[in-house]
Motif scaffolding. Structure first.
Motif, mmCIF file in Angstrom:
data_model
loop_
_atom_site.group_PDB
_atom_site.id
_atom_site.type_symbol
_atom_site.label_atom_id
_atom_site.label_comp_id
_atom_site.label_asym_id
_atom_site.label_seq_id
_atom_site.Cartn_x
_atom_site.Cartn_y
_atom_site.Cartn_z
ATOM 1 N N HIS A 54 -2.129 -5.314 -4.592
ATOM 2 C CA HIS A 54 -2.315 -4.630 -3.307
ATOM 3 C C HIS A 54 -2.470 -5.602 -2.139
ATOM 4 O O HIS A 54 -2.736 -5.181 -1.018
ATOM 5 C CB HIS A 54 -3.532 -3.708 -3.393
ATOM 6 C CG HIS A 54 -3.371 -2.602 -4.394
ATOM 7 N ND1 HIS A 54 -2.456 -1.583 -4.239
ATOM 8 C CD2 HIS A 54 -3.993 -2.374 -5.583
ATOM 9 C CE1 HIS A 54 -2.538 -0.757 -5.269
ATOM 10 N NE2 HIS A 54 -3.443 -1.218 -6.107
ATOM 11 N N MET A 90 -6.028 2.994 0.829
ATOM 12 C CA MET A 90 -4.812 2.316 1.289
ATOM 13 C C MET A 90 -3.639 3.275 1.379
ATOM 14 O O MET A 90 -2.876 3.262 2.354
ATOM 15 C CB MET A 90 -4.484 1.151 0.355
ATOM 16 C CG MET A 90 -5.432 -0.026 0.485
ATOM 17 S SD MET A 90 -4.995 -1.410 -0.605
ATOM 18 C CE MET A 90 -5.659 -0.841 -2.172
ATOM 19 N N LYS A 134 1.311 2.804 3.721
ATOM 20 C CA LYS A 134 0.163 2.199 3.051
ATOM 21 C C LYS A 134 -0.521 1.201 3.971
ATOM 22 O O LYS A 134 0.121 0.361 4.586
ATOM 23 C CB LYS A 134 0.617 1.495 1.773
ATOM 24 C CG LYS A 134 -0.503 0.856 0.965
ATOM 25 C CD LYS A 134 0.053 0.192 -0.289
ATOM 26 C CE LYS A 134 -1.031 -0.486 -1.113
ATOM 27 N NZ LYS A 134 -0.472 -1.154 -2.324
ATOM 28 N N GLN A 160 -2.381 -2.034 5.154
ATOM 29 C CA GLN A 160 -2.373 -3.436 4.735
ATOM 30 C C GLN A 160 -2.961 -4.286 5.852
ATOM 31 O O GLN A 160 -3.286 -3.791 6.927
ATOM 32 C CB GLN A 160 -0.938 -3.904 4.445
ATOM 33 C CG GLN A 160 -0.235 -3.150 3.326
ATOM 34 C CD GLN A 160 -0.635 -3.558 1.912
ATOM 35 O OE1 GLN A 160 -0.125 -3.040 0.937
ATOM 36 N NE2 GLN A 160 -1.576 -4.475 1.803
ATOM 37 N N THR A 201 -4.668 -4.940 11.304
ATOM 38 C CA THR A 201 -4.363 -3.839 10.398
ATOM 39 C C THR A 201 -3.030 -3.214 10.753
ATOM 40 O O THR A 201 -2.551 -3.309 11.880
ATOM 41 C CB THR A 201 -5.459 -2.762 10.455
ATOM 42 O OG1 THR A 201 -5.517 -2.227 11.793
ATOM 43 C CG2 THR A 201 -6.811 -3.340 10.079
ATOM 44 N N GLU A 241 -7.587 2.205 -3.685
ATOM 45 C CA GLU A 241 -6.158 2.515 -3.648
ATOM 46 C C GLU A 241 -5.897 3.797 -2.866
ATOM 47 O O GLU A 241 -4.927 3.892 -2.107
ATOM 48 C CB GLU A 241 -5.623 2.624 -5.071
ATOM 49 C CG GLU A 241 -4.112 2.667 -5.165
ATOM 50 C CD GLU A 241 -3.604 2.484 -6.588
ATOM 51 O OE1 GLU A 241 -2.379 2.602 -6.781
ATOM 52 O OE2 GLU A 241 -4.428 2.212 -7.485
ATOM 53 N N LYS A 289 0.381 -0.463 8.828
ATOM 54 C CA LYS A 289 0.910 0.283 7.691
ATOM 55 C C LYS A 289 2.318 -0.201 7.368
ATOM 56 O O LYS A 289 3.105 -0.511 8.274
ATOM 57 C CB LYS A 289 0.960 1.775 8.005
ATOM 58 C CG LYS A 289 -0.378 2.392 8.376
ATOM 59 C CD LYS A 289 -0.204 3.857 8.761
ATOM 60 C CE LYS A 289 -1.515 4.456 9.272
ATOM 61 N NZ LYS A 289 -1.345 5.870 9.679
ATOM 62 N N SER A 336 -6.541 0.237 6.036
ATOM 63 C CA SER A 336 -6.517 -1.139 5.539
ATOM 64 C C SER A 336 -7.847 -1.439 4.862
ATOM 65 O O SER A 336 -8.902 -1.030 5.339
ATOM 66 C CB SER A 336 -6.271 -2.118 6.684
ATOM 67 O OG SER A 336 -5.009 -1.879 7.280
#
Length: 462
Positions: free
Chosen positions: A311, A274, A48, A50, A41, A271, A43, A279
């Motif tokens: 995403h 995130m 965000k 991801q 994991t 969303e 950001k 994540s």
């Protein structure tokens, strides 16, 4: 000098010793795991959440999305046909799957199924056979170089805490050194509070972290449709490598907006999670109704696919089986070496068709944060000196002889892997120097993590 606790050192040595005698499973191909490495994991530059791979590390443009199939509950012969080495290999070759999810029944379930003379019952009644089913899938995935989710497939895992801890302890000890493996500790909590889910997850995560730093997936209230419940109240994970699951069924759930009754759509809640830095991982989704029935609506499925791709969300489709349900991928004439597709299966196979035809093994000299450049070089010419860094994070690493030098803004975790990618040991709280004198002569990979920075390089001990 290094700051290593005695407990951490002994644990690392014990792990290294156990791995030295364990049988190594060697991939038979170069697949997504060799290309991306361990999933992790992180950001992006906008904050965000991801998923990334250890090969390239956490950086914009290096997000990893893997796609594949979820096996059906390990309770029916129409499913167990594909809980096999041949079944996994067939899906890799025919569907191009990058990941498989093994949905193991955990309770006292008895659906009167029989497989090869075995009366199929859940883990609480028959742990021996259920664990063997799981091990078969995990080892097949490793051989095919794809990712595998070890799924505690329960709606009431918080009532099975001790059993789950024992199970994941064994799984992490046995397979936690393989980058292929992902641990899903709670399939789909029903209508319970996030605090109840978190309390359970914290206990299981603590057990897993004694043996593995691999990615962990945690469910959330009301069948994994509320990953945003964890915003500002995340689980405790010493390795900061936990993602939150989002499940949906295309005919029943929405990818955007709100419902007429005012509730947020499942996609919107994903969303929000995130964007808050969490994540998210879609470990289960179906093409039709949430009860598994119905006919796939292609328009709704396409909208959901656009959401997932936008995403960069990894996913496993429910289900790789010939169960009599609209979401089953295979027809009744299918078997572990020959697949005949349903409407749902053809739809999903079409989505998977854009997965890569081939993969490239991660270049060991370029793993970690960023690419090599000025001031960064791989293994020294004679294997006695090397320097690599993630300077934008204040992380600098050098190797002189058999001594690793770690300069970082905070204490680091150092992991050593052999050339097969198997983790030999990990030591936490490292600062300054770390002796690698106990390593035999040979080539290794070293991964160093400090805060949000991660770097990985090849070294040689002579």
């Amino acid at each position: 000098m290094k700051n290593v606790t005695f407990t951490a050192f002994i644990s690392a040595m014990a792990l290294g010793a156990s791995l030295a005698v364990a049988q190594t499973i060697t991939p038979t191909r170069v697949g997504p795991v060799s290309q991306y490495g361990q999933l992790m994991t992180g950001k992006n530059s906008s904050g965000k959440g991801q998923i990334y791979g250890s090969c390239e590390g956490v950086k914009d443009g290096a997000e990893v999305q893997v796609r594949g199939m979820s096996l059906y509950w390990s309770l029916m012969p129409q499913a167990l046909e594909f809980w096999s080495e041949e079944g996994i290999a067939t899906m890799v070759n025919d569907m191009k799957i990058q990941i498989v999810r093994a949905a193991m029944a955990t309770g006292d379930e008895d659906w009167k199924g029989e497989w090869n003379g075995i009366q199929l019952k859940g883990y609480a009644v028959d742990p021996k056979n259920q664990k063997q089913f799981m091990k078969t899938v995990v080892e097949a995935a490793i051989k095919n170089d794809i990712y595998v989710i070890i799924d505690w497939h329960s709606h009431k895992a918080n009532q099975q805490t001790d059993a789950a801890k024992n199970f994941f302890k064994e799984m992490a000890q046995t397979y936690g050194q393989y980058d292929n493996v992902i641990f899903e500790v709670f399939n789909e909590p029903e209508k319970i509070s996030w605090s109840d889910v978190k309390n359970y997850a914290n206990q299981v995560i603590e057990v897993i972290r004694q043996y593995s730093d691999n990615l962990i997936l945690v469910g959330n209230p009301e069948w994994d449709q509320n990953p945003s419940a964890a915003i500002g109240n995340e689980v405790n994970d010493s390795k900061n490598n936990t993602a939150y699951t989002l499940h949906y069924y295309a005919n029943s759930h929405n990818w955007e907006g709100t419902y007429n009754w005012g509730g947020e759509s499942e996609g919107l809640k994903g969303e929000k999670a995130m964007n808050a830095g969490l994540s998210v991982f879609v470990s289960e989704w179906g093409t039709a109704n949430s009860n598994g029935g119905g006919d796939p609506n292609q328009g709704r499925n396409q909208s959901w696919q656009e959401y997932l791709n936008k995403h960069k969300l990894s996913w496993a489709n429910w289900s790789a089986s010939y169960i009599s349900e609209g979401t089953a991928a295979f027809q009744g004439g299918s078997n572990k070496t020959s697949l005949q597709y349903t409407t749902s299966g053809n739809l999903v196979k079409g989505y998977l068709s854009t997965n890569p035809e081939s993969y490239t093994k991660c270049p060991t000299g370029e793993q970690g944060q960023g690419q090599q450049g000025e001031g960064q070089q791989g293994e020294g010419q004679h294997g006695t000196a090397a320097f690599f860094s993630a300077p934008e994070f204040g992380l600098n690493i050098s190797l002189t002889g058999k001594t690793l030098h770690v300069s970082a803004p905070q204490a680091a975790t150092v992991e050593i892997f052999n050339t097969l990618g198997n983790k030999l040991f990990a030591i936490d709280h490292v600062r300054g120097e770390l002796s690698l004198a106990t390593l035999p002569v040979g080539r290794y990979m070293v991964r160093v993590r400090s805060g949000s920075a991660t770097t990985m390089r090849a070294i040689a001990i002579k």
